[in-house]
Design a protein around this motif. Sequence first.
Motif, PDB file in Angstrom:
ATOM      1  N   PRO A 189      78.339  -4.453  33.930  1.00  0.00           N
ATOM      2  CA  PRO A 189      78.401  -5.762  33.594  1.00  0.00           C
ATOM      3  C   PRO A 189      77.131  -6.550  33.983  1.00  0.00           C
ATOM      4  O   PRO A 189      76.713  -6.283  35.116  1.00  0.00           O
ATOM      5  N   GLY A 190      76.652  -7.499  33.022  1.00  0.00           N
ATOM      6  CA  GLY A 190      75.418  -8.135  33.444  1.00  0.00           C
ATOM      7  C   GLY A 190      73.985  -7.548  33.466  1.00  0.00           C
ATOM      8  O   GLY A 190      73.161  -8.040  33.890  1.00  0.00           O
ATOM      9  N   GLU A 191      73.836  -6.121  33.350  1.00  0.00           N
ATOM     10  CA  GLU A 191      72.629  -5.396  33.375  1.00  0.00           C
ATOM     11  C   GLU A 191      72.122  -5.992  32.227  1.00  0.00           C
ATOM     12  O   GLU A 191      72.462  -5.933  31.332  1.00  0.00           O
ATOM     13  N   THR A 192      70.475  -5.711  32.457  1.00  0.00           N
ATOM     14  CA  THR A 192      69.581  -6.020  31.428  1.00  0.00           C
ATOM     15  C   THR A 192      69.077  -5.005  30.916  1.00  0.00           C
ATOM     16  O   THR A 192      69.165  -3.755  31.597  1.00  0.00           O
ATOM     17  N   GLU A 193      68.355  -5.062  29.784  1.00  0.00           N
ATOM     18  CA  GLU A 193      67.679  -3.775  29.032  1.00  0.00           C
ATOM     19  C   GLU A 193      66.979  -3.269  29.978  1.00  0.00           C
ATOM     20  O   GLU A 193      66.726  -2.103  30.096  1.00  0.00           O
ATOM     21  N   ARG A 194      66.260  -4.254  30.940  1.00  0.00           N
ATOM     22  CA  ARG A 194      65.217  -3.419  31.718  1.00  0.00           C
ATOM     23  C   ARG A 194      65.856  -2.637  32.981  1.00  0.00           C
ATOM     24  O   ARG A 194      65.356  -1.707  33.412  1.00  0.00           O
ATOM     25  N   ASP A 195      66.857  -3.279  33.404  1.00  0.00           N
ATOM     26  CA  ASP A 195      67.442  -2.454  34.731  1.00  0.00           C
ATOM     27  C   ASP A 195      68.604  -1.542  34.371  1.00  0.00           C
ATOM     28  O   ASP A 195      69.078  -0.896  35.176  1.00  0.00           O
ATOM     29  N   ARG A 196      68.942  -1.204  33.173  1.00  0.00           N
ATOM     30  CA  ARG A 196      69.821  -0.460  32.753  1.00  0.00           C
ATOM     31  C   ARG A 196      69.464   1.148  32.972  1.00  0.00           C
ATOM     32  O   ARG A 196      68.364   1.425  32.746  1.00  0.00           O
ATOM     33  N   GLY A 197      70.182   1.738  33.683  1.00  0.00           N
ATOM     34  CA  GLY A 197      69.866   3.043  34.018  1.00  0.00           C
ATOM     35  C   GLY A 197      69.005   3.285  35.098  1.00  0.00           C
ATOM     36  O   GLY A 197      68.656   4.503  35.490  1.00  0.00           O
ATOM     37  N   TYR A 198      68.733   2.463  36.039  1.00  0.00           N
ATOM     38  CA  TYR A 198      68.099   2.357  37.172  1.00  0.00           C
ATOM     39  C   TYR A 198      68.786   3.205  38.197  1.00  0.00           C
ATOM     40  O   TYR A 198      69.742   2.947  38.628  1.00  0.00           O
ATOM     41  N   TRP A 199      67.878   4.087  38.876  1.00  0.00           N
ATOM     42  CA  TRP A 199      68.266   4.961  39.921  1.00  0.00           C
ATOM     43  C   TRP A 199      67.320   5.477  40.590  1.00  0.00           C
ATOM     44  O   TRP A 199      66.618   6.040  40.079  1.00  0.00           O
ATOM     45  N   ARG A 200      67.239   5.241  42.030  1.00  0.00           N
ATOM     46  CA  ARG A 200      66.136   5.947  42.747  1.00  0.00           C
ATOM     47  C   ARG A 200      66.639   6.375  43.986  1.00  0.00           C
ATOM     48  O   ARG A 200      67.624   6.024  44.746  1.00  0.00           O
TER      49      ARG A 200
END
Length: 405
Positions: free
Chosen positions: A250-261
């Motif tokens: 919930p609340g994720e943006t197009e830009r940070d969707r799938g972010y994993w580091r």
Amino acid sequence: MKGQPRVLGIVLAGGEGKRLWPLTADRAKPAVPFGGNYRLVDFVLSNLVNAGFHRLCVLTQYKSHSLDRHISTTWRLSSVLGQYITPVPAQQRLGPRWYTGSADAIFQSLNLVHDERPDHIVVFGADHVYRMDPAQMVAAHQESGAAVTVAGIRVPRTEAKAFGCIDSTESGQITRFLEKPAEPPHVPDDPDVTFASMGNYVFTTEALLDALHADAANPNSEHDMGGNIIPMLVDRGEAAVYDFADNEVPGETERDRGYWRDVGTLDAYYDAHMDLVSVHPVFNLYNQEWPIRTATPPLPPAKFIAGGSAVDSMVGPGSIISGCTVRESVVSADVVVEAGASVAGSVLLPGVRIGKGAVVRRAILDKNVVVADGARIGVDSAADRERYTVSSGGVVVLGKGAHAE
Ligand code: ADQ
């Protein structure tokens, strides 16, 4: 009607984090501060708690004092409701030795599983910065009927040597799993991309118990989850992959969707901080629909005085920015930057003091570092290399409590 499955979470938090030295000189890697307010372990614990998993054991080992303290004081749940998050130090149940690997850590802690009798066991790493809803992965695991489900993400092939690499069928069965191969395979439709394991697994309890016992009896095993347990279940045809790209938070943006580091190196740790302060953050800490939780110290708001300014930066509570400029930096709690100083592209952990007229560029300063008036860090690379740790990417790193003259 069958109720919700009983889920026990095991968080592997014993990593030594050698490549993050000197940040791991005094603390376990999951206890390394991140993002101004947090420690790395807060990301996995937030994801699990936000997903409704409230029975969590955090297996610790190396230099676990600050990690134990952080978990015990920050992550209290209601024991009245049968909820707990508990640090589990190495027990040496099977003799006077530490864990030989991550699978041994679980094997030696199996009493926790016997006590809880869960249907599924979620085994997650503690070293990553990301948002994920693990409940969606557990649902996919139940649906597939696999013994283990491994979370997978597409990464540049050039970085895949550090990961377990996955080949799978279209229906998601893992056909091959190579732990940290010298020559990573690529996905069928792109020679530059590898499907990598995130080090997060969901096991059916019986399958995990069986695999751990078989592994413990094998004298040639390194007792490592990624190196031994997952390949064993892949060979048996019982492993499935869960594509992280299917996870929605919930609340994720197009830009940070799938972010994993994986912030396992100084450069990755530094870059992930720069991701936070870019104007349109590629990782958005401000998503309150899936909060990253932690306890914040009882400090007053940050204060900017005598023309002091901070732009494209985050500044933690209790900090004082006085007559100086701060740019593109993460300034944690209780930091003081004095008049005439200039800080750019840097990560300052709690308690750092920057003296008058000092210059700090592309640096990570651990807790309570003191930079003397007029000192220069990140300006003359030959001088920095003589005195400090410098990462392969050129980031200057000063360990806890260091004094820079
Ligand atoms: P690595 O991260 O290199 O690869 P490892 O060092 O075993 O594997 O760390 C995995 C997790 O276990 C970390 O959270 C670490 O803190 C913890 N850990 C390590 N040793 C431990 C011990 N003795 N006791 C308790 N916890 C311990 C793993 C997988 C790869 C995958 C990457 C993703 O093996 O297949 O691609 O994670 O980052």
